[in-house]
Design a protein around this motif. Structure first.
Motif, short mmCIF file in Angstrom:
data_model
loop_
_atom_site.label_atom_id
_atom_site.label_comp_id
_atom_site.label_asym_id
_atom_site.label_seq_id
_atom_site.Cartn_x
_atom_site.Cartn_y
_atom_site.Cartn_z
N UNK A 170 0.82 -1.21 0.00
CA UNK A 170 0.00 0.00 0.00
C UNK A 170 0.86 1.27 0.00
N UNK A 171 1.98 1.23 0.72
CA UNK A 171 2.88 2.39 0.71
C UNK A 171 3.36 2.67 -0.70
N UNK A 172 3.64 1.61 -1.44
CA UNK A 172 4.07 1.77 -2.83
C UNK A 172 2.91 2.22 -3.72
N UNK A 173 1.72 1.64 -3.47
CA UNK A 173 0.54 1.94 -4.27
C UNK A 173 0.13 3.41 -4.13
N UNK A 174 0.27 3.94 -2.91
CA UNK A 174 -0.15 5.32 -2.65
C UNK A 174 1.04 6.29 -2.58
N UNK A 175 2.15 5.87 -3.15
CA UNK A 175 3.34 6.71 -3.16
C UNK A 175 3.03 8.05 -3.82
N UNK A 176 3.54 9.11 -3.24
CA UNK A 176 3.35 10.48 -3.72
C UNK A 176 1.91 10.98 -3.55
N UNK A 177 1.12 10.24 -2.77
CA UNK A 177 -0.23 10.68 -2.45
C UNK A 177 -0.31 10.95 -0.95
N UNK A 179 -1.61 11.19 2.75
CA UNK A 179 -2.56 10.46 3.58
C UNK A 179 -3.66 11.43 4.03
N UNK A 180 -4.89 11.07 3.82
CA UNK A 180 -6.00 11.94 4.13
C UNK A 180 -6.37 11.88 5.61
N UNK A 181 -7.05 12.92 6.05
CA UNK A 181 -7.43 12.97 7.47
C UNK A 181 -8.63 12.08 7.76
N UNK A 182 -9.46 11.87 6.75
CA UNK A 182 -10.63 11.02 6.97
C UNK A 182 -10.30 9.56 6.68
N UNK A 183 -11.09 8.66 7.26
CA UNK A 183 -10.94 7.25 6.99
C UNK A 183 -11.83 6.89 5.81
N UNK A 236 -7.16 3.48 5.81
CA UNK A 236 -6.39 4.37 6.68
C UNK A 236 -5.78 5.52 5.88
N UNK A 237 -5.44 5.26 4.64
CA UNK A 237 -4.94 6.32 3.76
C UNK A 237 -6.06 7.28 3.37
N UNK A 238 -7.31 6.86 3.60
CA UNK A 238 -8.44 7.73 3.30
C UNK A 238 -9.16 7.40 2.01
N UNK A 239 -8.89 6.22 1.42
CA UNK A 239 -9.50 5.84 0.15
C UNK A 239 -10.68 4.90 0.36
N UNK A 240 -11.76 5.14 -0.40
CA UNK A 240 -12.90 4.24 -0.38
C UNK A 240 -12.54 2.97 -1.16
N UNK A 241 -13.04 1.85 -0.68
CA UNK A 241 -12.71 0.58 -1.31
C UNK A 241 -13.98 -0.22 -1.58
N UNK A 252 -15.24 -15.93 6.69
CA UNK A 252 -15.08 -14.69 5.91
C UNK A 252 -13.72 -14.67 5.20
N UNK A 253 -13.73 -14.88 3.89
CA UNK A 253 -12.51 -14.85 3.09
C UNK A 253 -12.63 -13.74 2.06
N UNK A 254 -11.74 -12.76 2.12
CA UNK A 254 -11.74 -11.67 1.16
C UNK A 254 -11.05 -12.14 -0.12
N UNK A 255 -11.73 -11.93 -1.25
CA UNK A 255 -11.25 -12.49 -2.52
C UNK A 255 -10.66 -11.43 -3.44
N UNK A 256 -11.30 -10.25 -3.50
CA UNK A 256 -10.84 -9.19 -4.39
C UNK A 256 -11.01 -7.83 -3.72
N UNK A 257 -10.16 -6.89 -4.13
CA UNK A 257 -10.20 -5.53 -3.60
C UNK A 257 -10.09 -4.53 -4.75
N UNK A 258 -11.01 -3.58 -4.81
CA UNK A 258 -11.00 -2.54 -5.83
C UNK A 258 -10.86 -1.18 -5.17
N UNK A 259 -9.99 -0.34 -5.73
CA UNK A 259 -9.84 1.04 -5.27
C UNK A 259 -10.05 1.93 -6.50
N UNK A 260 -11.27 2.38 -6.67
CA UNK A 260 -11.66 3.06 -7.91
C UNK A 260 -10.86 4.33 -8.18
N UNK A 261 -10.61 5.11 -7.14
CA UNK A 261 -10.01 6.43 -7.32
C UNK A 261 -8.63 6.37 -7.96
#
Length: 358
Positions: A170-177, A179-183, A236-241, A252-261
């Motif tokens: 995630x640190x690499x994915x959100x590099x140069x972005x 971190x937002x104050x909201x969750x 935690x970075x503030x992105x909707x998923x 409960x097994x998480x299979x896929x994750x999408x971050x539209x923004x």
């Protein structure tokens, strides 16, 4: 723009969908379509989706047993949902006339024609129901095998290492972005489900996401944990998923994750999904398991893998047979429908939606 998900899917406790909560809320106005098979519900929704996708974001929700058919359409700007309100996803108005209304398409069939085929319709309906029950039983058994693999593999999984890897990812994915104050917020959307074609993942996310990552995992546990940690980090970075769970599993097994923004997808290739994509960056999850401790269980995992293929194949065949019977049922209703009247209903709904936009 059109995004595509399944409306829901088979679980160990029957059919399940997350969309019911939105339909029953006051956030959207919902048209609940009622009527038998072949009354044009799916065709109407497809027509409306194409019309409004030119000007706003539209989500199409496909039938899990038959992904050629739509179960619901959501218009995000207009705040309108159109949904098939018949079994197995029965919907009734919670705030009639204010937030939901029933559209009875059964008004436009000729009952006299249907009565001529009464016995055939009853026989086909009962046969379809029996086959769908059989497929549900196969799916329940399939989920138990997946759960057994997950539970066994979980004991050999390096959870701490996975958490560190997900954080680094995630640190690499959100590099140069910043971190937002909201969750960020989490929405459940179903990308994979058991269908007449087998366990299927709708391809639109793979095809449209610029940043595509696939977790290769034969044992479910490491990939599920990785996605859970990555989802938490993204919020935690503030992105909707958008999170897509494995509905077949009782765990409960998480299979896929999408971050539209940021146009990113993190997806799992497991014995169920079997995703292959040469353009994606693949992450080998076998490194997160203790191979020495797992060695005595290899035959166990191999047997489960074989069972997953066998039971999934049986479910696929049963659903395909059920669809053939359903097609027979549809023909009886199609012959009795007044489709000109149906077109008038469709146009009326479109006009009402357009009024909401103004």
């Amino acid at each position: 723009m059109i995004e595509k998900f399944f409306f829901g899917g088979s679980t160990p406790n029957g059919f399940s969908t997350q969309l019911t909560q939105i339909i029953n809320s006051t956030e959207y106005y919902t048209y609940i379509l009622k009527g038998g098979p072949g009354t044009g519900k799916s065709s109407m929704m497809k027509k409306i989706a194409e019309r409004f996708a030119k000007n706003e974001k539209v989500t199409c929700f496909y039938c899990s047993s038959d992904p050629d058919s739509l179960d619901a359409v959501m218009m995000h700007t207009s705040k309108v949902i159109i949904v098939d309100g018949t079994p197995p996803h029965v919907s009734e108005p919670q705030f009639p006339g204010v937030c939901q209304e029933i559209v009875d398409l059964g008004r436009y069939w000729n009952k006299a024609i249907l009565k001529e085929d009464r016995e055939k319709i009853i026989r086909a309906t009962e046969l379809n129901k029996s086959m769908m029950t059989g497929a549900a039983n196969y799916n329940k058994a399939l989920g138990l095998i997946c759960d057994d693999t997950y539970t066994c593999a979980e004991g050999f999984t390096d959870r701490k290492r996975i958490e560190e890897a997900a954080r680094s990812f995630c640190d690499s994915l959100f590099k140069n972005r910043e971190r937002r104050t909201r969750r960020g917020n989490q929405t459940i959307r179903q990308l994979s489900a058991m269908t007449k074609y087998g366990y299927m993942t709708l391809p639109w996310a793979e095809e449209s996401c610029r940043k595509l990552y696939i977790l290769d995992d034969k044992l479910f546990a490491a990939s599920g944990m990785f996605i859970e940690f990555a989802a938490e980090q993204a919020m935690q970075y503030g992105y909707d998923i958008k999170l897509s769970p494995c509905l077949l599993s009782g765990i409960p097994i998480s299979e896929h994750l999408l971050i539209d923004e940021i146009n990113a997808a993190l997806m799992t290739s497991s014995p169920l999904t079997q995703l292959t994509n040469e353009k994606a960056r693949h992450i080998d999850c076998s490194v997160y398991y203790d191979k020495d401790k797992m060695q005595p269980y290899q035959k166990h995992f191999e047997a489960n893998h074989s069972l997953i293929n066998t039971i999934a194949g049986a479910s696929r065949e049963m659903l395909a047979d059920a669809k053939r019977v359903h097609d027979e049922m549809e023909q009886y209703y199609i012959s009795a429908m007044d489709f000109d009247a149906l077109d008038t209903v469709c146009e009326k709904i479109c006009e009402e939606i357009e009024q909401k936009q103004n």
